[in-house]
Design an enzyme around this catalytic site. Structure first.
Site, PDB file in Angstrom:
ATOM      1  N   ARG A  98       1.298  -8.606   9.442  1.00 22.21           N
ATOM      2  CA  ARG A  98       2.706  -9.017   9.371  1.00 22.21           C
ATOM      3  C   ARG A  98       3.363  -9.106  10.747  1.00 22.21           C
ATOM      4  NH1 ARG A  98       1.398  -6.312   4.967  1.00 22.21           N
ATOM      5  NH2 ARG A  98       2.013  -4.307   5.837  1.00 22.21           N
ATOM      6  N   GLU A 108      -1.630   6.537   6.841  1.00 24.54           N
ATOM      7  CA  GLU A 108      -1.172   7.236   5.647  1.00 24.54           C
ATOM      8  C   GLU A 108      -2.240   7.334   4.569  1.00 24.54           C
ATOM      9  OE1 GLU A 108       1.656   4.060   6.232  1.00 24.54           O
ATOM     10  OE2 GLU A 108       0.753   5.157   7.893  1.00 24.54           O
TER      11      GLU A 108
END
Length: 174
Positions: free
Chosen positions: A61, A98
């Site tokens: 992105r 994460e």
């Protein structure tokens, strides 16, 4: 249009890519021409006077607004990618994120000591990806590094990973 309007345009997707993660989908900002222009204008205003020579976007992105911003700033665009995607000699950095472990790479000749770099990605959560990208860019000894996100999730304190000499900003704080 305002930052509040931009924030309201972001789609929230629970349990993506794994259960327990709330994913903030910025593609909803990109599909609306007025919001895309507002985001572009906002990013440009944040960095127009910083002397940026290269915008470095993180896969994937960061590849959307990164080149748009580079064009507006009169700077070059450099991709940071996952292993095996860049054709020339690379350097790399591995990191924990994460929900797993990952590695990123940049072309060895992408930056030099005269560059003022803006690292860009869509979201700052825990900061692992951008911290690795920052370490990767620091290996090339540029004059200055700026770090930018469209969204910062303040409650996760990802900004705390960066040294005080790295300017970290985001368009939206959620």
């Amino acid at each position: 249009m305002s930052k509040e309007t931009l924030a309201k345009s972001i789609r929230e997707i629970p349990d993506f890519p794994i259960p327990g993660i709330l994913f903030y989908d910025v593609t909803t900002l990109f599909k609306d021409p007025a919001r895309l222009q507002e985001l572009s204008d906002t990013l440009y205003e944040m960095y127009k006077d910083k002397g940026i020579t290269k915008v470095v976007g993180i896969e994937s992105r960061g590849f959307i607004m990164g080149p748009i911003l580079a064009t507006r700033l009169g700077a070059g665009f450099i991709p940071i990618r996952k292993p095996g995607k860049l054709p020339a000699e690379t350097i790399e950095e591995s990191y924990d994120k994460e929900y797993g472990k990952d590695t990123i790479q940049i072309h060895k000749d992408a930056l030099n000591k005269n560059d003022v770099v803006l690292l860009h990605d869509d979201l700052l959560a825990t900061g692992g990806t951008m911290e690795a990208a920052c370490k990767l860019v620091q290996k090339m000894n540029p004059k200055k590094i700026h770090v930018n996100f469209i969204i910062e999730l303040e409650e996760l304190h990802g900004k705390d990973l960066f040294s005080k000499d790295v300017d970290v900003q985001s368009v939206l704080s959620l």
